[in-house]
Design a protein around this motif. Structure first.
Motif, PDB file in Angstrom:
ATOM      1  N   THR A 110       0.831  -1.207   0.000  1.00 52.04           N
ATOM      2  CA  THR A 110       0.000   0.000   0.000  1.00 52.04           C
ATOM      3  C   THR A 110       0.863   1.254   0.000  1.00 52.04           C
ATOM      4  N   ASP A 111       1.913   1.246   0.834  1.00 55.31           N
ATOM      5  CA  ASP A 111       2.849   2.374   0.847  1.00 55.31           C
ATOM      6  C   ASP A 111       3.485   2.559  -0.524  1.00 55.31           C
ATOM      7  N   GLY A 112       3.820   1.439  -1.174  1.00 58.36           N
ATOM      8  CA  GLY A 112       4.444   1.506  -2.489  1.00 58.36           C
ATOM      9  C   GLY A 112       3.536   2.127  -3.526  1.00 58.36           C
ATOM     10  N   VAL A 113       2.271   1.709  -3.526  1.00 58.37           N
ATOM     11  CA  VAL A 113       1.314   2.269  -4.477  1.00 58.37           C
ATOM     12  C   VAL A 113       1.090   3.752  -4.202  1.00 58.37           C
ATOM     13  N   LEU A 114       0.975   4.116  -2.923  1.00 61.65           N
ATOM     14  CA  LEU A 114       0.774   5.518  -2.551  1.00 61.65           C
ATOM     15  C   LEU A 114       1.970   6.354  -2.972  1.00 61.65           C
ATOM     16  N   ARG A 115       3.160   5.850  -2.744  1.00 61.46           N
ATOM     17  CA  ARG A 115       4.362   6.574  -3.123  1.00 61.46           C
ATOM     18  C   ARG A 115       4.444   6.736  -4.635  1.00 61.46           C
ATOM     19  N   GLN A 116       4.116   5.660  -5.344  1.00 55.81           N
ATOM     20  CA  GLN A 116       4.155   5.714  -6.808  1.00 55.81           C
ATOM     21  C   GLN A 116       3.148   6.723  -7.340  1.00 55.81           C
ATOM     22  N   GLY A 117       1.910   6.698  -6.802  1.00 61.30           N
ATOM     23  CA  GLY A 117       0.888   7.636  -7.258  1.00 61.30           C
ATOM     24  C   GLY A 117       1.255   9.078  -6.959  1.00 61.30           C
ATOM     25  N   ALA A 118       1.798   9.323  -5.755  1.00 58.95           N
ATOM     26  CA  ALA A 118       2.185  10.688  -5.391  1.00 58.95           C
ATOM     27  C   ALA A 118       3.297  11.202  -6.305  1.00 58.95           C
ATOM     28  N   TRP A 119       4.281  10.354  -6.546  1.00 55.57           N
ATOM     29  CA  TRP A 119       5.386  10.791  -7.404  1.00 55.57           C
ATOM     30  C   TRP A 119       4.902  11.047  -8.825  1.00 55.57           C
TER      31      TRP A 119
END
Length: 676
Positions: free
Chosen positions: A136-145
C-alpha cells in the motif's frame, strides 16, 4: 497548456458540439499527450544507465521502448486527473466575472499543477524517508510521485511555451518560433538539470556507460514505441468507430459503446494470447520429454541398480523425462569401469571415478533417486514412489541424504551432485522429485504444487529418520538452484530458521535464489523472533564465506549463494513500487575478484521505478544465457565444489579439492558434448 501560439487547454465555449451525428469533447483531451511526451523524454536518458550486466542494442531498445512507453501512459493518466480537477476549479467563483472560460481554464490548470508538484513530490519524498514497507505504501508513493512529476512537467511546458511566445514576439518571428513543438526538448532539458543536481549531491552519478549501445539502442527503442503506438492507435480507432454507431445522440450511450469496444478488444486479445500460450507450452513440454537418440539403449548400460530408471528400479525409464534421464546416466562411478561404453562419436569417456579423482577407494556406491512428473499421476503417489525407491536402494544407510529441488524442467545441477559424491566418497543418496516440464520462467505457476510435494516428501523422510537409532541417522541436507531454491524455501515459509530445524534439515545450500522467494526476505530482512541471523549467510563468492571467520562460519547452517550481478536474484514486481536494499545507500561497491563473479552493484545504477524494473528484467534474461564454465551471473557451477564441501561440512585435502574441480569441469565438457 500553451503551445503553438494558442491555448491548448481551452474548452470550447460550447461544452459539447455535434460532430458526425454524436456529441464529442473538444481538443482539450490532447493536452495530456504533451505532458506524457515531456515525461517520456525526461526518463529516456536514464534508460541508458548501466545495470547489472552488459546488454545488446536489442536489449537496450526493449528497455527504452517499454520504459518510455509505460511512463507516457502513466503521465497521460495523471494529466487527465489534473485536467478533471482543473475543469472543476475553473467554475469556482474566485475568478473575475470578466474572464473568459479559456482564461479561467488556463489559470486553473496552472494553479493545480503548481500546487500538485510540491505536494506530490513532497509526499513521495516523505514516504521514501519513512520507508516503503508495505504494498500500500508503495502504491501511494508511486501515485504521489507520478502526480507530482506530471504536474511539474506540465508547469515546465507551460513556462517554456510562454517564454517562446514572448521571444517570438520580441524577434518578430511571426509565430514560427511559437509553432515549434516543445514537449521533448523540455523533457530532455529537465532531465539534464535534475541529473546535474543529483551528481552535485551525495548520490553517485551515472558513471561510465561504455557497455550501453546508445545510438542503436535508442533507434530500437523508437521501433518498439512505434509498434506499441500502432497497436494502441488501431484499438482506439476501432473503439471510435464503434462509438459512432451508438443509436441516438446521447453522449453517455456513445461512451458506453466505446467502453464496450475496449472490453471486447481486450477479451479477444486475451483469448488469442491464451491459445498461443497453450500451444507454446505444449511444444515446450514436448521438447522436455524427448529422448536423446543415443540414450535409448542407456538403461542397464549407462545406469546402475542404485540409480532410478535402471531396469532394477521401481521408476520406469520412460517416465523420467529428458532431464531425469540425463541425471540418471551422469552419476559418478565408484571405481574405474573395466569396459566403459562407447559414445556415439566413437570416443570413450575419461576415467573420472571416485577412486581415481580422490586417490582413495570409494566408501559406497552413490544413490540417485529421481521421480519424474510422469512417474505417478498424483503428488501423493509420487512421494510414495520416492520412498519406495529409497527403501529399494537402502538410501537410509548413507551418511548424507541430499534432498534436491530441481529447476522448472527437472534439471539437477550435475556439478553439485558430482561434488557431493566425490566428497563423501560415494556415501550419499540424493532424492529429487520433478514438479514441472517447463523452463523456470514459465513454471512460476507450479511453485505451489512443488511446495506441497516437497513438504509431503520431507515430512515422510523426517518421520523415517527420526525413527532410526541416533548413531545410524544420516545427515539431511537441502540443495536448490534457481526456481528449485524458491520451491524448497517455500516449504519453510512463515517459520524463519525454525522451519528447517523443525523438519530435521541439518544444512542447506541454495544458489541463485529468485528475488520472489518470500522466505529469503523473511530470514534476511527485519528482525523476527523465529529467525536466528547467525544461522544464515548470503554471499557472492567463497572468499566472502571464509571472511566470516571460523567462529561465525561454524554456526552457519543455511547458505544462499547469490552473485551480485545475477538478475534472477534481484528481479521482482516490488521494483515498481519500492527501492530494494541492494540499490540503497549501503549497497556494496563494485569489485572485481579474480576467478569469481564480480561483487557489488555498478555505481551508476539507481532505482527508477519503471526503468529499473525493465532493466533488471533484461538482466535476468541475460544472466541465464549459457556460457563458459565460470562463476558468473546465474552460472554457479565453478563455485560449487568448495561450497558443497564447506556448507555440508565434508572433508578433503586441498589437492583433492583441486582434483575435484578439474574433474567436474571435464564432466561438464562431456555433458555439453553429449547432450547439447
Amino acid at each position: 497548456m500553451l503551445e503553438g501560439g494558442r491555448v491548448r487547454r481551452q474548452v470550447h465555449s460550447r461544452p459539447l458540439e455535434r460532430r458526425g451525428g454524436f456529441m464529442e469533447q473538444s481538443d482539450f483531451v490532447h493536452t495530456g499527450q504533451k505532458a506524457g511526451l515531456v515525461m517520456a523524454a525526461f526518463v529516456t536518458p536514464s534508460t541508458l544507465a548501466p545495470s547489472l550486466s552488459k546488454r545488446t542494442w536489442q536489449d537496450q531498445g526493449i528497455i527504452t521502448g517499454l520504459a518510455t512507453g509505460t511512463t507516457y501512459l502513466m503521465a497521460l493518466t495523471a494529466q487527465d486527473v489534473l485536467d478533471v480537477i482543473a475543469g472543476s476549479a475553473a467554475t469556482w467563483p474566485i475568478f473575475p466575472d470578466s474572464w473568459s472560460a479559456a482564461r479561467r481554464r488556463t489559470v486553473a490548470t496552472l494553479g493545480c499543477e503548481l500546487a500538485m508538484a510540491p505536494l506530490g513530490l513532497g509526499l513521495a519524498a516523505y514516504l521514501d524517508r519513512r520507508g516503503v514497507s508495505t504494498p500500500t505504501d508503495g502504491v501511494l508513493r508511486q501515485g504521489a510521485w507520478r502526480m507530482g512529476a506530471t504536474a511539474l512537467s506540465g508547469s515546465a511546458l507551460i513556462g517554456a511555451t510562454a517564454g517562446v511566445r514572448r521571444l517570438d514576439r520580441t524577434v518578430g518571428a511571426g509565430g514560427r518560433l511559437a509553432a515549434l513543438p516543445l514537449s521533448i526538448p523540455v523533457g530532455l532539458a529537465t532531465s539534464a538539470v535534475v541529473e546535474r543536481a543529483r551528481r552535485a549531491g551525495t548520490e553517485p552519478g551515472l558513471g561510465a556507460a561504455d557497455d550501453v549501445p546508445t545510438l542503436r539502442g535508442l533507434a530500437a527503442g523508437g521501433g518498439v514505441l512505434a509498434v506499441l503506438y500502432g497497436a494502441a492507435w488501431g484499438e482506439r480507432w476501432t473503439a471510435e468507430q464503434v462509438r459512432r454507431l451508438a443509436p441516438g445522440q446521447d453522449l453517455g450511450a456513445g461512451l458506453a459503446w466505446q467502453v464496450a469496444s475496449h472490453a471486447v478488444f481486450l477479451a479477444g486479445a486475451g483469448v488469442a494470447f491464451n491459445a498461443l500460450w497453450t500451444r507454446v507450452m505444449q511444444r515446450v513440454e514436448a521438447v522436455t520429454t524427448t529422448v536423446d537418440p543415443w540414450m535409448r539403449a542407456a538403461p542397464g548400460v549407462w545406469t546402475d541398480p542404485m540409480v532410478s530408471g535402471d531396469p532394477a528400479s521401481l521408476v520406469p525409464w520412460e517416465s523420467l523425462g529428458r532431464e531425469g534421464r540425463r541425471h540418471a546416466v551422469t552419476y559418478v562411478r565408484p571405481a574405474p569401469v573395466a569396459t566403459p561404453p562407447t559414445l556415439p562419436d566413437g570416443s570413450v569417456p575419461a576415467d573420472l571415478s571416485i577412486a581415481t579423482v580422490m586417490g582413495e577407494p570409494a566408501r559406497a556406491h552413490p544413490i540417485q533417486v529421481f521421480v519424474g512428473l510422469d512417474s505417478a499421476p498424483t503428488p501423493s503417489e509420487r512421494v510414495d514412489l520416492a520412498i519406495a525407491e529409497m527403501d529399494r536402494t537402502d538410501a537410509w544407510s548413507r551418511s548424507l541424504l541430499m534432498l534436491v529441488s530441481p529447476t522448472g524442467t527437472g534439471y539437477v545441477n550435475y556439478v553439485a551432485i558430482a561434488a557431493a559424491q566425490y566428497l563423501t566418497r560415494g556415501d550419499v543418496a540424493s532424492v529429487t522429485m520433478q514438479y514441472s516440464r517447463r523452463p523456470s520462467p514459465l513454471s512460476l505457476g507450479k511453485v505451489r504444487d512443488a511446495r506441497e510435494q516437497n513438504r509431503l516428501l520431507w515430512l515422510r523422510i523426517f518421520q523415517r529418520v527420526r525413527a532410526m537409532s541416533p548413531d545410524e541417522r544420516p545427515e539431511v541436507v537441502l540443495f536448490g538452484e534457481s526456481l528449485g531454491a524458491h520451491t524448497s524455501q517455500d516449504v519453510l515459509l512463515g517459520w524463519g530458521t525454525l522451519g528447517p530445524q523443525a523438519l530435521g534439515i541439518d544444512r542447506a545450500l541454495w544458489i541463485g535464489t529468485p528475488g520472489g522467494s518470500k522466505w529469503m526476505h523473511e530470514v534476511t530482512g527485519a528482525p523476527r523472533l523465529d529467525v536466528d541471523p547467525a544461522l544464515v549467510a548470503v554471499v557472492n563468492d567463497h572468499e566472502q564465506l571464509m571472511a566470516l571467520g571460523d567462529e561465525a562460519r561454524a554456526r552457519v547452517r543455511y547458505v544462499l549463494l547469490s552473485h551480485d550481478n545475477d538478475g534472477v536474484t534481484k528481479f521482482g514486481l516490488d521494483l515498481l513500487n519500492r527501492r530494494p536494499a541492494w540499490l540503497g545507500p549501503d549497497r556494496p561497491l563494485r569489485e572485481e575478484v579474480p576467478g569469481r563473479s564480480p561483487r557489488g552493484i555498478p555505481a551508476g545504477m539507481r532505482w527508477r521505478p519503471v526503468t529499473t524494473f525493465f532493466q533488471t528484467l533484461i538482466d535476468m534474461k541475460n544472466a541465464q544465457v549459457p556460457g563458459a564454465f565460470a562463476a558468473w551471473a546465474h552460472d554457479y557451477r565453478a563455485d560449487l565444489p568448495e561450497f558443497i564441501r564447506d556448507v555440508y561440512d565434508l572433508q578433503c585435502s586441498e589437492e583433492q579439492m583441486q582434483s575435484i574441480q578439474a574433474a567436474v569441469r571435464r564432466r561438464e565438457e562431456f555433458r555439453e558434448g553429449a547432450f547439447e
